[in-house]
Design an enzyme around this catalytic site. Structure first.
Site, PDB file in Angstrom:
ATOM      1  N   GLY A  19       0.833  -1.205   0.000  1.00  0.00           N
ATOM      2  CA  GLY A  19       0.000   0.000   0.000  1.00  0.00           C
ATOM      3  C   GLY A  19       0.865   1.251   0.000  1.00  0.00           C
ATOM      4  N   GLN A  20       0.210   2.398  -0.001  1.00  0.00           N
ATOM      5  CA  GLN A  20       0.936   3.673  -0.111  1.00  0.00           C
ATOM      6  C   GLN A  20       1.927   3.854   1.045  1.00  0.00           C
ATOM      7  OE1 GLN A  20      -1.330   7.106  -1.921  1.00  0.00           O
ATOM      8  NE2 GLN A  20      -2.886   6.272  -0.581  1.00  0.00           N
ATOM      9  N   VAL A  21       1.441   3.738   2.263  1.00  0.00           N
ATOM     10  CA  VAL A  21       2.305   3.964   3.430  1.00  0.00           C
ATOM     11  C   VAL A  21       3.218   2.761   3.655  1.00  0.00           C
ATOM     12  CG1 VAL A  21       2.342   4.450   5.910  1.00  0.00           C
ATOM     13  CG2 VAL A  21       0.571   5.478   4.483  1.00  0.00           C
ATOM     14  N   ASP A  44      -3.878 -13.054   4.447  1.00  0.00           N
ATOM     15  CA  ASP A  44      -5.126 -12.306   4.358  1.00  0.00           C
ATOM     16  C   ASP A  44      -5.561 -11.987   5.789  1.00  0.00           C
ATOM     17  OD1 ASP A  44      -7.750 -11.444   4.155  1.00  0.00           O
ATOM     18  OD2 ASP A  44      -8.177 -12.748   2.445  1.00  0.00           O
ATOM     19  N   TYR A  69      -8.779  -1.625   4.880  1.00  0.00           N
ATOM     20  CA  TYR A  69      -9.769  -1.527   3.809  1.00  0.00           C
ATOM     21  C   TYR A  69      -9.972  -0.037   3.590  1.00  0.00           C
ATOM     22  CZ  TYR A  69     -14.109  -2.186   1.200  1.00  0.00           C
ATOM     23  OH  TYR A  69     -15.074  -2.173   0.221  1.00  0.00           O
ATOM     24  N   THR A  70      -9.507   0.501   2.458  1.00  0.00           N
ATOM     25  CA  THR A  70      -9.505   1.960   2.266  1.00  0.00           C
ATOM     26  C   THR A  70     -10.448   2.429   1.145  1.00  0.00           C
ATOM     27  OG1 THR A  70      -7.575   1.750   0.818  1.00  0.00           O
ATOM     28  CG2 THR A  70      -7.143   2.277   3.132  1.00  0.00           C
ATOM     29  N   THR A 109      -7.980   7.792  10.644  1.00  0.00           N
ATOM     30  CA  THR A 109      -8.384   8.703   9.569  1.00  0.00           C
ATOM     31  C   THR A 109      -9.257   9.855  10.069  1.00  0.00           C
ATOM     32  OG1 THR A 109      -9.771   8.823   7.588  1.00  0.00           O
ATOM     33  CG2 THR A 109     -10.285   7.068   9.120  1.00  0.00           C
ATOM     34  N   TYR A 133     -16.756   3.310   6.211  1.00  0.00           N
ATOM     35  CA  TYR A 133     -15.291   3.307   6.355  1.00  0.00           C
ATOM     36  C   TYR A 133     -14.873   4.008   7.647  1.00  0.00           C
ATOM     37  CZ  TYR A 133     -10.465   4.876   5.587  1.00  0.00           C
ATOM     38  OH  TYR A 133      -9.128   5.171   5.738  1.00  0.00           O
ATOM     39  N   TRP A 158      -6.000  12.553   3.812  1.00  0.00           N
ATOM     40  CA  TRP A 158      -5.761  12.809   2.385  1.00  0.00           C
ATOM     41  C   TRP A 158      -4.388  12.284   1.933  1.00  0.00           C
ATOM     42  CZ3 TRP A 158      -7.878  18.239   0.561  1.00  0.00           C
ATOM     43  CH2 TRP A 158      -9.185  18.402   1.010  1.00  0.00           C
TER      44      TRP A 158
HETATM   45  N1  LIG Z   1      -5.452   6.850   1.802  1.00  0.00           N
HETATM   46  C1  LIG Z   1      -5.874   7.871   2.541  1.00  0.00           C
HETATM   47  O1  LIG Z   1      -6.239   8.936   2.031  1.00  0.00           O
HETATM   48  C2  LIG Z   1      -5.893   7.736   4.050  1.00  0.00           C
HETATM   49  C3  LIG Z   1      -6.351   8.832   4.805  1.00  0.00           C
HETATM   50  C4  LIG Z   1      -6.373   8.717   6.192  1.00  0.00           C
HETATM   51  C5  LIG Z   1      -5.942   7.546   6.800  1.00  0.00           C
HETATM   52  N2  LIG Z   1      -5.523   6.506   6.034  1.00  0.00           N
HETATM   53  C6  LIG Z   1      -5.095   5.272   6.714  1.00  0.00           C
HETATM   54  O2  LIG Z   1      -3.694   5.124   6.512  1.00  0.00           O
HETATM   55  C7  LIG Z   1      -3.368   3.725   6.458  1.00  0.00           C
HETATM   56  C8  LIG Z   1      -2.575   3.433   5.211  1.00  0.00           C
HETATM   57  O3  LIG Z   1      -3.378   3.824   4.092  1.00  0.00           O
HETATM   58  P1  LIG Z   1      -2.876   3.642   2.588  1.00  0.00           P
HETATM   59  O4  LIG Z   1      -3.417   4.790   1.826  1.00  0.00           O
HETATM   60  O5  LIG Z   1      -1.430   3.312   2.576  1.00  0.00           O
HETATM   61  O6  LIG Z   1      -3.731   2.350   2.198  1.00  0.00           O
HETATM   62  P2  LIG Z   1      -3.635   1.471   0.867  1.00  0.00           P
HETATM   63  O7  LIG Z   1      -2.726   2.094  -0.125  1.00  0.00           O
HETATM   64  O8  LIG Z   1      -5.045   1.148   0.476  1.00  0.00           O
HETATM   65  O9  LIG Z   1      -2.912   0.154   1.393  1.00  0.00           O
HETATM   66  C9  LIG Z   1      -3.559  -0.759   2.212  1.00  0.00           C
HETATM   67  C10 LIG Z   1      -2.904  -2.091   1.987  1.00  0.00           C
HETATM   68  O10 LIG Z   1      -3.612  -3.069   2.783  1.00  0.00           O
HETATM   69  C11 LIG Z   1      -3.812  -4.210   1.976  1.00  0.00           C
HETATM   70  N3  LIG Z   1      -4.956  -5.014   2.392  1.00  0.00           N
HETATM   71  C12 LIG Z   1      -6.265  -4.782   2.140  1.00  0.00           C
HETATM   72  N4  LIG Z   1      -7.003  -5.799   2.580  1.00  0.00           N
HETATM   73  C13 LIG Z   1      -6.143  -6.702   3.119  1.00  0.00           C
HETATM   74  C14 LIG Z   1      -6.303  -7.981   3.705  1.00  0.00           C
HETATM   75  N5  LIG Z   1      -7.506  -8.571   3.815  1.00  0.00           N
HETATM   76  N6  LIG Z   1      -5.214  -8.621   4.128  1.00  0.00           N
HETATM   77  C15 LIG Z   1      -3.983  -8.077   4.015  1.00  0.00           C
HETATM   78  N7  LIG Z   1      -3.759  -6.886   3.451  1.00  0.00           N
HETATM   79  C16 LIG Z   1      -4.835  -6.209   2.998  1.00  0.00           C
HETATM   80  C17 LIG Z   1      -4.082  -3.631   0.594  1.00  0.00           C
HETATM   81  O11 LIG Z   1      -3.981  -4.599  -0.407  1.00  0.00           O
HETATM   82  P3  LIG Z   1      -4.899  -4.443  -1.722  1.00  0.00           P
HETATM   83  O12 LIG Z   1      -4.489  -3.158  -2.369  1.00  0.00           O
HETATM   84  O13 LIG Z   1      -4.546  -5.651  -2.505  1.00  0.00           O
HETATM   85  O14 LIG Z   1      -6.318  -4.400  -1.246  1.00  0.00           O
HETATM   86  C18 LIG Z   1      -3.003  -2.557   0.523  1.00  0.00           C
HETATM   87  O15 LIG Z   1      -1.772  -3.056   0.067  1.00  0.00           O
HETATM   88  C19 LIG Z   1      -4.706   2.978   6.563  1.00  0.00           C
HETATM   89  O16 LIG Z   1      -4.923   2.611   7.894  1.00  0.00           O
HETATM   90  C20 LIG Z   1      -5.733   4.012   6.151  1.00  0.00           C
HETATM   91  O17 LIG Z   1      -6.997   3.762   6.729  1.00  0.00           O
HETATM   92  C21 LIG Z   1      -5.471   6.577   4.675  1.00  0.00           C
END
Ligand SMILES: NC(=O)c1ccc[n+]([C@@H]2O[C@H](COP(=O)([O-])OP(=O)(O)OC[C@H]3O[C@@H](n4cnc5c(N)ncnc54)[C@H](OP(=O)(O)O)[C@@H]3O)[C@@H](O)[C@H]2O)c1
Length: 317
Positions: A19-21, A44, A69-70, A109, A133, A158
């Site tokens: 994922g991004q982070v 999983d 789950y984002t 978030t 979410y 964001w």
């Molecule tokens: N993105 C935002 O704007 C944002 C804002 C505020 C807070 N956050 C929080 O910051 C954190 C990191 O966010 P991010 O943007 O880096 O998220 P992301 O890019 O969506 O990455 C999440 C990762 O978790 C994996 N994942 C999903 N379901 C899974 C499962 N069942 N088992 C194992 N891995 C699984 C995803 O795989 P797949 O891609 O294959 O599903 C993905 O690689 C999260 O806690 C998010 O809630 C994000």
């Protein structure tokens, strides 16, 4: 034999490493010890037994849970899956961390707030998620807090990067395809670069390690806001993306995602009502970073500085 050959190495488990982070955490945490980085292909997280087995086998000192789950809109029609990944999985990780005495770092978030506060939110403000979410993320935070494990929850906003699914890449794609970008201008927040979050997370782990070395504990657990400084709207963020991209891009580079001219730099701000989505968003997502600054001495650069650094990373490789 190296001088530190006898020193026990710290073990760190990172989830969501694709994922991004999580992608950046693999790099920023690597100098701190032995890293096990996993994503859904390895485990999983809906499989709670697999979580327990992995944590027990690797016996980490620190777990950084970047998996989530984002898919904010899809969550409205997949609440059970969102809940499994955002509530049950972190609860299980927290339980296992509790047994081991391991520190858990987790991300929350702005979607836990209803966005009606005119000023920046502080950590003690009432929550009020507007969608599935946000509710699942809030319940995940509560599950960790209630578990008794040592934790640091970082509530951010964001998030974008130069890879993955995000606003920055969507805007650059649309600016190549369309004559005008019509972007919501009445929601406010602070766009935060995933790499900056990963850098700050590593600093927090390092400071917590120092605390443990000096006093035998990880330090007081807590939930902290951690976002870029400043405030903008989605429309103004889009404008900054296309302007900075055009300014920074290499005119000689003709192809690739971060090369070549855009078709438009014209951004028109529209109202939230003009772009209806399944999940409601908070109107104000600006979070105060005062708490993290006073606890860990961390102050993130403002959103515009982060954007330029991210684009430089993409363009001047
Ligand atoms: N993105 C935002 O704007 C944002 C804002 C505020 C807070 N956050 C929080 O910051 C954190 C990191 O966010 P991010 O943007 O880096 O998220 P992301 O890019 O969506 O990455 C999440 C990762 O978790 C994996 N994942 C999903 N379901 C899974 C499962 N069942 N088992 C194992 N891995 C699984 C995803 O795989 P797949 O891609 O294959 O599903 C993905 O690689 C999260 O806690 C998010 O809630 C994000």
């Amino acid at each position: 034999m190296s001088p530190d050959a006898g020193a026990p190495r710290l073990r760190l488990l990172v989830t969501g490493c694709n994922g991004q982070v999580g992608w950046h955490l693999q790099r920023t945490l690597a100098p701190l010890g032995e890293l096990l980085a996993i994503d859904i292909d390895q485990i999983d997280l809906t499989d709670l037994n697999a979580i327990s087995e992995t944590v027990r086998e690797f016996a980490p000192n620190v777990v950084v849970n970047a998996a989530a789950y984002t898919a904010v809109d899809k969550a409205e029609s997949e609440p059970d899956l969102a809940r499994a990944i955002n509530v049950a999985a972190p609860r299980q990780i927290a339980r296992e961390c509790g047994f081991l005495g391991a520190l858990m770092i987790h991300y929350s978030t702005d979607y836990v707030y209803d966005g009606s506060k005119p000023e920046p939110y502080v950590e003690t403000d009432p929550t009020g998620p507007l969608g599935v979410y946000g509710q699942t993320k809030l319940d995940g935070d509560r599950a960790i807090i209630g578990s008794g494990c040592p934790y640091v929850i970082l509530r951010t906003t964001w998030v974008y990067d130069i890879r993955g699914k995000n606003f920055l890449r969507t805007i650059l794609r649309l600016a190549r395809e369309k004559d005008e970008l019509r972007i919501v201008g009445d929601q406010f927040g602070a766009p935060t670069w995933a790499r900056m979050l990963a850098e700050c997370s590593a600093l927090i782990v390092a400071r917590s390690l120092e605390h443990r070395a000096a006093r035998g504990t990880w330090g007081e657990s807590g939930l902290f806001h951690l976002t870029a400084g400043g405030r903008t709207s989605w429309a103004s963020f889009a404008e900054a993306i296309v302007d900075d991209y055009e300014e920074l891009r290499d005119p000689a580079a003709a192809s690739g995602e971060f090369a070549g001219p855009l078709k438009t730099r014209r951004v028109t701000a529209i109202a939230t009502d003009e772009y209806p989505l399944p999940a409601h968003r908070p109107q104000n997502s600006v979070l105060s970073n005062a708490g993290i600054a006073s606890r860990f001495g961390i102050v993130m650069p403002d959103w515009r500085t982060q954007l330029r650094l991210a684009l430089q990373d993409a363009i001047r490789r």
